[in-house]
Design a protein around this motif. Structure first.
Motif, PDB file in Angstrom:
ATOM      1  N   GLY A 173       0.709  -1.203   0.140  1.00 53.26           N
ATOM      2  CA  GLY A 173      -0.161  -0.136   0.039  1.00 53.26           C
ATOM      3  C   GLY A 173       0.861   1.353   0.032  1.00 53.26           C
ATOM      4  O   GLY A 173       0.616   2.209  -0.568  1.00 53.26           O
ATOM      5  N   THR A 213       0.940   4.062  -2.923  1.00 46.42           N
ATOM      6  CA  THR A 213       0.921   5.427  -2.737  1.00 46.42           C
ATOM      7  C   THR A 213       2.066   6.343  -3.183  1.00 46.42           C
ATOM      8  O   THR A 213       1.782   7.470  -3.663  1.00 46.42           O
ATOM      9  CB  THR A 213       0.334   5.726  -1.271  1.00 46.42           C
ATOM     10  N   PHE A 266       2.140   6.869  -6.966  1.00 43.11           N
ATOM     11  CA  PHE A 266       1.098   7.726  -7.229  1.00 43.11           C
ATOM     12  C   PHE A 266       1.473   9.072  -6.897  1.00 43.11           C
ATOM     13  O   PHE A 266       1.297  10.015  -7.973  1.00 43.11           O
ATOM     14  CB  PHE A 266      -0.102   7.246  -6.663  1.00 43.11           C
ATOM     15  N   GLY A 292      -2.318   7.099   4.933  1.00 36.62           N
ATOM     16  CA  GLY A 292      -3.371   7.743   4.015  1.00 36.62           C
ATOM     17  C   GLY A 292      -3.665   9.187   4.795  1.00 36.62           C
ATOM     18  O   GLY A 292      -3.856  10.149   3.770  1.00 36.62           O
ATOM     19  N   VAL A 317      -0.976  11.401   3.704  1.00 35.57           N
ATOM     20  CA  VAL A 317      -0.831  11.684   2.172  1.00 35.57           C
ATOM     21  C   VAL A 317      -1.828  12.818   2.018  1.00 35.57           C
ATOM     22  O   VAL A 317      -1.519  13.907   1.269  1.00 35.57           O
ATOM     23  CB  VAL A 317      -1.340  10.551   1.537  1.00 35.57           C
ATOM     24  N   ASN A 350      -7.062  12.920  -5.197  1.00 39.91           N
ATOM     25  CA  ASN A 350      -5.626  12.458  -5.113  1.00 39.91           C
ATOM     26  C   ASN A 350      -5.603  11.572  -4.009  1.00 39.91           C
ATOM     27  O   ASN A 350      -4.882  10.537  -3.659  1.00 39.91           O
ATOM     28  CB  ASN A 350      -4.765  13.498  -5.343  1.00 39.91           C
ATOM     29  N   THR A 351      -6.322  12.323  -2.908  1.00 42.10           N
ATOM     30  CA  THR A 351      -6.399  11.685  -1.498  1.00 42.10           C
ATOM     31  C   THR A 351      -7.237  10.321  -1.504  1.00 42.10           C
ATOM     32  O   THR A 351      -6.421   9.642  -0.797  1.00 42.10           O
ATOM     33  CB  THR A 351      -6.750  12.725  -0.384  1.00 42.10           C
ATOM     34  N   GLY A 388      -5.008   7.613  -2.983  1.00 44.51           N
ATOM     35  CA  GLY A 388      -3.946   7.215  -1.983  1.00 44.51           C
ATOM     36  C   GLY A 388      -4.519   6.327  -0.851  1.00 44.51           C
ATOM     37  O   GLY A 388      -4.094   5.253  -0.418  1.00 44.51           O
ATOM     38  N   PHE A 393      -5.418   2.811  -2.383  1.00 42.85           N
ATOM     39  CA  PHE A 393      -4.357   1.891  -2.586  1.00 42.85           C
ATOM     40  C   PHE A 393      -4.229   1.045  -1.204  1.00 42.85           C
ATOM     41  O   PHE A 393      -4.172  -0.144  -1.215  1.00 42.85           O
ATOM     42  CB  PHE A 393      -3.195   2.582  -3.173  1.00 42.85           C
ATOM     43  N   ILE A 394      -4.117   1.825  -0.021  1.00 44.05           N
ATOM     44  CA  ILE A 394      -4.024   0.974   1.125  1.00 44.05           C
ATOM     45  C   ILE A 394      -4.820   0.125   1.859  1.00 44.05           C
ATOM     46  O   ILE A 394      -4.531  -0.931   2.134  1.00 44.05           O
ATOM     47  CB  ILE A 394      -3.247   2.232   2.196  1.00 44.05           C
TER      48      ILE A 394
END
Length: 777
Positions: free
Chosen positions: A287, A291, A294, A341, A344, A688-689, A692, A695-696
């Motif tokens: 993850g 991230t 990305f 996250g 991020v 975008n957040t 991210g 993904f995790i």
């Protein structure tokens, strides 16, 4: 270099160096769900002579501490929880029945002279003169008549399991008496020595919890009237090593002042914990890698620096966890990964604001848009993280067991993410943009490019606030469907909230759920809920299951499954289940109220009410989803739900922060246009957040194991509905409330116009300024 970048660099280096030192010199304390072992929650109750209160519970805790220490368990944990509860953690202890039996027994040791023997049962309760009749452990069918209590366990100074080296009769328990008790012992044995050899009166009975554990006769070499002196003796009873050690622990600990009931029991096998650690670490690494890749692709050099800051964030938060002595649990690992996250999000907020500034002025001075981006993102970062901290903090007070670890790691992660984003990332960014190589190539930084989302928005110029009534109606319909699921299907509450027992078994041969269900039914438990768990394991959940009945279930599963191993065993008393269910509802209620109060202080009450309404909308949708899917609702789900609350408010706060900023510049501006502009401006950050975080969470859902699958699904649903509800629910409600409760119009006249215009002067100047900030209108 100015003073500000210098002190930020010093703080960043100091934080990283200290964290590295802690991480290399200390190791994290793993919870029982990761290292394996047993946790017991004991509750004191009134005895005929002693009231169960904080004082008696503290005395019971000290007795238990001595017993646990005598058991030889490595790194045990014991602490009082509330007024009447004691939490005992026994790492690597896999037999909860034995652990509960040893540490929870009343253990009232007494010594009695034997006054005779009989074949009649008699009375086990003391008579008026203190005498009683109990079974003879050495002669089945015979009962010993005991005189009044002559000595109690309070007179024992020490007890130790020893091997009989002289007569090779196995293990014994050696007792050392206190001074006065030693004299009493000599008196008892001197009287017994005066009886003829072989007579019952020559024996001395030692009882534990109203049961004779040993009744040795006084040896012939003991003189009448003298007895056994020296202040010590040995209890023999054909014990093995384990029995002798347990008895010594009970005697040494002394008698409990009040009875104890086991209201919660959790046992986790060591292999299950090891698999959970491996799966979580794998999910975390994948993850984080996705991230980092990305944000590097999206923000180039600044994204690469943020990825480095994320790695340092992991180091800082781990070191803080170790330094505080917090226990790392399985949900805590998930919280640790989830907080990435949030880290991020803070970086994305800053970079998007910096991109807006650069695109507005197209200056070769990269330092200024970066500086402005950090300055303008500050309030949104603080507000969004505080709302998450409010939700995570409730887990300290209302959660039990491993879920408390989730609250700890999320709280530490939020604070560490603010440190890394606002100090470490800022120091790295300031250093990078100050280099002439970077200044000459602004495209390397990532803030000089428009970005796919921003390009699409500039081309389409969407009005996302239009048709707000239709969107609000769609949200209302979804809530109705969710509520229907809760009412029609109901919620599948786990044993934490209903009480009962859940046991997870692993089998050497593959067994499907139907075969296992038939085996458990044939064992006498037709109403048990039998399901397949991850990796072919079988879980059995019942309202009530004793330890003996649990062994019957294990034996029944051995027929189709071969070798059966208990991987996890949880037992919750019905009273505790009701209490935890009430606490869960209370936690959700307080979370909603706390968010409303905080947001009302930071924003106008209309915006706060809209944000909280969207949050309630998101909670209902996630709960309704689990109702329709039939997924279990347990304490881990509660942790996920409180995280959804934090994330939902987080996303809405970012949008409302832009609304607040725009209305400060132009209080008379059209609210719909202002709200649409805020949504459009923050949409790149939202996308975008969200990417991210997804993904995790996806890595956790796929690789985190069965225990984290439901947790991840709840959060994925929360991220998706939380993002949509900001536009479809929060903004329409905010506009409706503002129209019904408008702010007071500013005063008329030239001075009022100056107050409205602020430092931008005329409305034309304000429009130029908005174009300068890259606002998309």
């Amino acid at each position: 270099m100015s003073r500000a970048p210098l002190w930020r660099g010093i703080v960043a280096l100091a934080a990283v160096a200290l964290s590295l030192f802690i991480a290399l010199t200390q190791s994290a304390r793993l919870g029982l769900d990761l290292r394996g072992g047993t946790q017991l929650v004991l509750e004191t109750r009134d005895s005929p002579t002693v009231k169960a209160d904080a004082a008696s519970t503290d005395r019971a805790l000290e007795v238990l501490r001595q017993r646990v220490d005598a058991l030889g368990v490595s790194e045990p944990g014991i602490a009082r929880s509330g007024e009447k509860r004691i939490i005992v953690e026994l790492p690597e202890v896999q037999d909860p029945r034995k652990a509960a039996d040893v540490i929870g027994r009343t253990a009232q040791l007494t010594v009695h002279p034997v006054t005779g023997a009989t074949a009649e049962r008699g009375s086990a309760k003391p008579s008026a003169d203190g005498s009683r009749t109990l079974p003879d452990p050495d002669r089945p069918g015979t009962y010993l008549k005991l005189g009044p209590t002559a000595l109690t366990g309070e007179g024992v100074k020490d007890a130790e399991a020893v091997l009989d080296q002289q007569f090779l009769n196995g293990w014994m328990v050696s007792l050392d008496f206190r001074k006065g008790a030693g004299d009493t012992w000599a008196k008892i044995t001197s009287d017994a020595a005066c009886a003829p050899q072989g007579a019952p009166e020559r024996r001395v009975a030692i009882t534990l919890d109203n049961k004779i554990i040993s009744a040795p006769g006084v040896n012939a070499d003991v003189a009448c009237g003298v007895g056994i002196t020296g202040g010590s003796t040995q209890i023999s009873g054909q014990f093995d090593q384990s029995e002798a050690r347990d008895l010594a622990a009970l005697v040494k600990g002394g008698a409990l002042p009040v009875p104890l009931d086991v209201v919660e029991q959790r046992t986790v096998g060591p292999t299950l914990g090891a698999d959970a650690i491996e799966a979580s670490i794998k999910a975390a690494l994948i993850g984080i890698a996705l991230t980092a890749l990305f944000i590097t692709v999206v923000y180039r050099l600044l994204g690469a620096l943020a990825a480095l800051a994320l790695a340092l964030y992991g180091l800082v938060s781990y070191a803080a966890l170790v330094a505080l002595g917090a226990t790392l649990t399985l949900p805590g690992l998930a919280g640790f990964v989830l907080a990435i996250g949030m880290a991020v999000d803070a970086n994305v907020l800053v970079f998007e604001r910096a991109r807006e500034e650069y695109l507005g002025v197209r200056s070769q001075d990269l330092a200024k848009p970066v500086r402005t981006g950090f300055a303008r993102a500050w309030s949104a970062v603080i507000d969004s993280n505080v709302t998450t901290l409010l939700a995570a903090g409730l887990l300290f007070f209302f959660a039990t067991g491993p879920v408390k670890g989730f609250g700890v790691t999320v709280s530490i992660g939020v604070l560490a993410s603010m440190l890394t984003a606002l100090v470490i990332t800022r120091a790295l960014a300031d250093f990078a943009v100050a280099r002439s190589f970077v200044r000459q190539r602004p495209g390397l930084t990532g803030i000089a490019s428009t970005g796919r989302v921003r390009t699409w928005l500039a081309r389409r110029k969407p009005d996302l606030v239009r048709h707000r009534r239709r969107r609000l109606g769609a949200s209302t319909l979804l809530v109705a469907v969710a509520v229907a699921g809760i009412l029609v299907r109901g919620l599948d509450f786990g044993v934490e909230f209903t009480g009962g027992r859940l046991v997870e078994y692993s089998t050497s041969r593959s067994v499907d759920a139907d075969t296992a269900r038939n085996a458990v039914s044939d064992a006498g438990f037709p109403r048990a809920v039998v399901q397949e768990s991850g990796d072919g394991d079988i879980t059995v959940r019942t309202e009530r299951l004793t330890d003996d009945e649990q062994r019957r279930v294990t034996a029944a599963l051995e027929k189709p499954g071969g070798t059966v191993t208990v991987e996890r065993d949880e037992r919750i008393g019905p009273s505790l289940g009701n209490e935890l269910r009430q606490k869960a509802l209370l936690a959700l209620g307080i979370a909603v109220a706390a968010q409303l109060v905080y947001l009302s202080v930071r924003f106008r009450w209309t915006l706060a009410a809209a944000a909280v309404s969207a949050m309630v909308h998101d909670v209902l949708l996630v709960v309704g989803l689990f109702a329709w899917l039939g997924r279990p609702v347990d304490s881990v789900f509660l942790a996920a739900l409180l995280t959804v609350i934090g994330y939902s408010v987080n996303d809405t706060v970012v949008v409302f922060d832009r609304v607040r900023e725009a209305r400060r510049r132009d209080p008379r501006g059209n609210l719909e246009r202002t709200a649409n502009q805020a949504v459009v401006q923050t949409l790149p950050r939202t996308v975008n957040t969200g990417m991210g975080a997804l993904f995790i969470l996806t890595a956790l859902a796929i690789l985190g194991g069965d225990s984290l699958a439901d947790f991840s699904v709840a959060l994925i649903a929360g991220v998706l509905v939380g993002t949509a509800s900001t536009v479809f629910t929060a903004v329409p409600i905010a506009i409706a409330l503002e129209r019904r409760n408008p702010t007071a119009p500013p005063a008329r006249g030239r001075r009022a116009e100056e107050e409205v215009s602020g430092r931008y002067g005329s409305s034309e100047a304000r429009r130029k300024k908005e174009r300068g900030t890259g606002a998309v209108v």
